[in-house]
Design an enzyme around this catalytic site. Sequence first.
Site, PDB file in Angstrom:
ATOM      1  N   GLY A   1      36.504  40.066  33.318  1.00  0.00           N
ATOM      2  CA  GLY A   1      35.920  40.741  34.482  1.00  0.00           C
ATOM      3  C   GLY A   1      34.652  41.485  34.089  1.00  0.00           C
ATOM      4  O   GLY A   1      34.627  42.169  33.067  1.00  0.00           O
TER       5      GLY A   1
ATOM      6  N   ARG B   1      36.608  33.523  32.890  1.00  0.00           N
ATOM      7  CA  ARG B   1      37.863  33.549  32.122  1.00  0.00           C
ATOM      8  C   ARG B   1      38.144  32.080  31.799  1.00  0.00           C
ATOM      9  O   ARG B   1      38.407  31.291  32.698  1.00  0.00           O
ATOM     10  CB  ARG B   1      38.995  34.144  32.952  1.00  0.00           C
ATOM     11  CG  ARG B   1      38.679  35.554  33.486  1.00  0.00           C
ATOM     12  CD  ARG B   1      39.903  36.145  34.173  1.00  0.00           C
ATOM     13  NE  ARG B   1      39.566  37.181  35.148  1.00  0.00           N
ATOM     14  CZ  ARG B   1      39.427  38.475  34.864  1.00  0.00           C
ATOM     15  NH1 ARG B   1      39.579  38.904  33.640  1.00  0.00           N
ATOM     16  NH2 ARG B   1      39.154  39.338  35.820  1.00  0.00           N
TER      17      ARG B   1
ATOM     18  N   ASP C   1      40.716  42.902  26.279  1.00  0.00           N
ATOM     19  CA  ASP C   1      41.659  42.390  25.271  1.00  0.00           C
ATOM     20  C   ASP C   1      41.606  40.871  25.118  1.00  0.00           C
ATOM     21  O   ASP C   1      41.712  40.346  24.013  1.00  0.00           O
ATOM     22  CB  ASP C   1      43.088  42.798  25.650  1.00  0.00           C
ATOM     23  CG  ASP C   1      43.369  44.225  25.208  1.00  0.00           C
ATOM     24  OD1 ASP C   1      42.557  44.796  24.467  1.00  0.00           O
ATOM     25  OD2 ASP C   1      44.418  44.765  25.631  1.00  0.00           O
TER      26      ASP C   1
ATOM     27  N   THR D   1      35.192  47.022  30.330  1.00  0.00           N
ATOM     28  CA  THR D   1      36.067  46.784  31.488  1.00  0.00           C
ATOM     29  C   THR D   1      36.164  48.064  32.312  1.00  0.00           C
ATOM     30  O   THR D   1      36.230  49.155  31.739  1.00  0.00           O
ATOM     31  CB  THR D   1      37.492  46.329  31.098  1.00  0.00           C
ATOM     32  OG1 THR D   1      38.363  46.525  32.216  1.00  0.00           O
ATOM     33  CG2 THR D   1      38.062  47.103  29.924  1.00  0.00           C
TER      34      THR D   1
ATOM     35  N   ASP E   1      38.638  49.009  33.835  1.00  0.00           N
ATOM     36  CA  ASP E   1      40.026  49.496  33.823  1.00  0.00           C
ATOM     37  C   ASP E   1      40.285  50.595  32.788  1.00  0.00           C
ATOM     38  O   ASP E   1      41.291  51.288  32.873  1.00  0.00           O
ATOM     39  CB  ASP E   1      40.996  48.340  33.544  1.00  0.00           C
ATOM     40  CG  ASP E   1      40.867  47.229  34.558  1.00  0.00           C
ATOM     41  OD1 ASP E   1      40.430  47.509  35.687  1.00  0.00           O
ATOM     42  OD2 ASP E   1      41.197  46.072  34.223  1.00  0.00           O
TER      43      ASP E   1
ATOM     44  N   ASP F   1      41.370  50.186  29.908  1.00  0.00           N
ATOM     45  CA  ASP F   1      42.716  49.899  29.385  1.00  0.00           C
ATOM     46  C   ASP F   1      42.698  49.284  27.982  1.00  0.00           C
ATOM     47  O   ASP F   1      43.625  48.571  27.603  1.00  0.00           O
ATOM     48  CB  ASP F   1      43.475  48.988  30.361  1.00  0.00           C
ATOM     49  CG  ASP F   1      42.800  47.636  30.523  1.00  0.00           C
ATOM     50  OD1 ASP F   1      41.642  47.483  30.089  1.00  0.00           O
ATOM     51  OD2 ASP F   1      43.429  46.723  31.091  1.00  0.00           O
TER      52      ASP F   1
ATOM     53  N   ARG G   1      44.140  46.790  37.106  1.00  0.00           N
ATOM     54  CA  ARG G   1      45.108  45.776  36.641  1.00  0.00           C
ATOM     55  C   ARG G   1      46.473  46.424  36.430  1.00  0.00           C
ATOM     56  O   ARG G   1      47.043  46.902  37.384  1.00  0.00           O
ATOM     57  CB  ARG G   1      44.600  45.095  35.365  1.00  0.00           C
ATOM     58  CG  ARG G   1      45.259  43.752  35.100  1.00  0.00           C
ATOM     59  CD  ARG G   1      44.739  43.140  33.828  1.00  0.00           C
ATOM     60  NE  ARG G   1      43.374  42.687  33.980  1.00  0.00           N
ATOM     61  CZ  ARG G   1      43.022  41.506  34.470  1.00  0.00           C
ATOM     62  NH1 ARG G   1      43.922  40.643  34.838  1.00  0.00           N
ATOM     63  NH2 ARG G   1      41.750  41.176  34.571  1.00  0.00           N
TER      64      ARG G   1
HETATM   65  O1  F6P Z   1      39.862  43.828  34.619  1.00  0.00           O
HETATM   66  C1  F6P Z   1      39.004  44.151  35.651  1.00  0.00           C
HETATM   67  C2  F6P Z   1      39.598  43.797  36.993  1.00  0.00           C
HETATM   68  O2  F6P Z   1      38.664  44.152  37.996  1.00  0.00           O
HETATM   69  C3  F6P Z   1      40.962  44.421  37.292  1.00  0.00           C
HETATM   70  O3  F6P Z   1      40.869  45.757  37.691  1.00  0.00           O
HETATM   71  C4  F6P Z   1      41.482  43.489  38.347  1.00  0.00           C
HETATM   72  O4  F6P Z   1      42.896  43.480  38.351  1.00  0.00           O
HETATM   73  C5  F6P Z   1      40.925  42.154  37.927  1.00  0.00           C
HETATM   74  O5  F6P Z   1      39.832  42.409  37.061  1.00  0.00           O
HETATM   75  C6  F6P Z   1      40.464  41.273  39.048  1.00  0.00           C
HETATM   76  O6  F6P Z   1      40.100  40.053  38.523  1.00  0.00           O
HETATM   77  P1  F6P Z   1      39.242  38.954  39.303  1.00  0.00           P
HETATM   78  O7  F6P Z   1      37.821  39.414  39.334  1.00  0.00           O
HETATM   79  O8  F6P Z   1      39.422  37.723  38.494  1.00  0.00           O
HETATM   80  O9  F6P Z   1      39.798  38.870  40.681  1.00  0.00           O
END
Ligand code: F6P
Length: 323
Positions: A11, A72, A103, A125, A127, A129, A171
Amino acid sequence: VRRIGVFTSGGDAPGMNAAIRSVVRTALHMGIECIGIRRGYHGLINGDFVPLTFESVSGLSRKGGTMLYSARSEDFKSQLGRERAVATCKLLGLDALVGIGGDGTFRGLLTLAQQGLSVIGIPGTIDNDIACSTYTIGYDTACNTALESIDKLRDTMQSHERCSVVEVMGRHAGHVALNVGVACGATAVLVPEQKVDYENDLMEPIRRSRLAGRTHFMIIVAEGVEGGAYEVAKQINEATSLDTRVTILGHVQRGGAPTVRDRIAATYMGYEAVRLLAEGKTCRVVAMDGESYVDYDIEEALKMHKGLDQQTYTVMRALTGVQ
Ligand code: F6P
């Protein structure tokens, strides 16, 4: 080290561009060439790259998103994908790679390190995290973006005497929710790290607030909480008959120009990544320990655990009146 590759993966987060700029400018300063790999591991597998110059990263620190795109990659999980990634590095004459992400990005870097490549990770990120680092690029901007929207929501909730249930990203972690919840003066904050006790953590604070004369309420829910914002709103409706509205802030939290904190963290981390490579270090993650910049072995970093900031959690409970 003569030539390095830099990429963003997973992300995106505000400040990733500032980190790219810093890697490129630091590398050039140390006499190292820089190649941008586009679309994360996907680009590494497919040889999708762009040469980066002093000029091509000009003005990047203030821009949201990532100029190298992000993805990803499923293909990188296969042996063939990883072999192709290593082959691309050889073809491009890369002595080392800097990966900016979470991670998943670091796990990828570890497999490349095990195949003999020099690698450094930078935590990016919203998050916050990443266990080894007290801070990750993008977190401050995302919290500020969420806060701005919540302040706006509060105006209309106040006019209509409603209860707002706002779901923020994170997340599986509740860092964004907790931080934003304290900053906006929420009635209650729900995070996935603590099993939610609806009566104690939600209904009681709402009732107490109502008794004190309040007619509108702000509930912050981390996306990782079981059932999410809609389930929380349903529970509130059933227990209190308040007029409730759900707002899922979503990807808006990932955009926008990075704050000072994110620009500075990204710039320092980019510098540190190249410095480590120039000193012959590999398989490290640049991290923050409080206000200091440090680095850890990637494998060790991936084994670490990070809980919620206990001080902030305690303050939140005191201010929402949760026992
Ligand atoms: O890791 C960043 C994040 O925005 C999280 O907060 C969320 O759960 C996820 O990515 C959303 O992913 P995507 O952009 O693939 O929908």
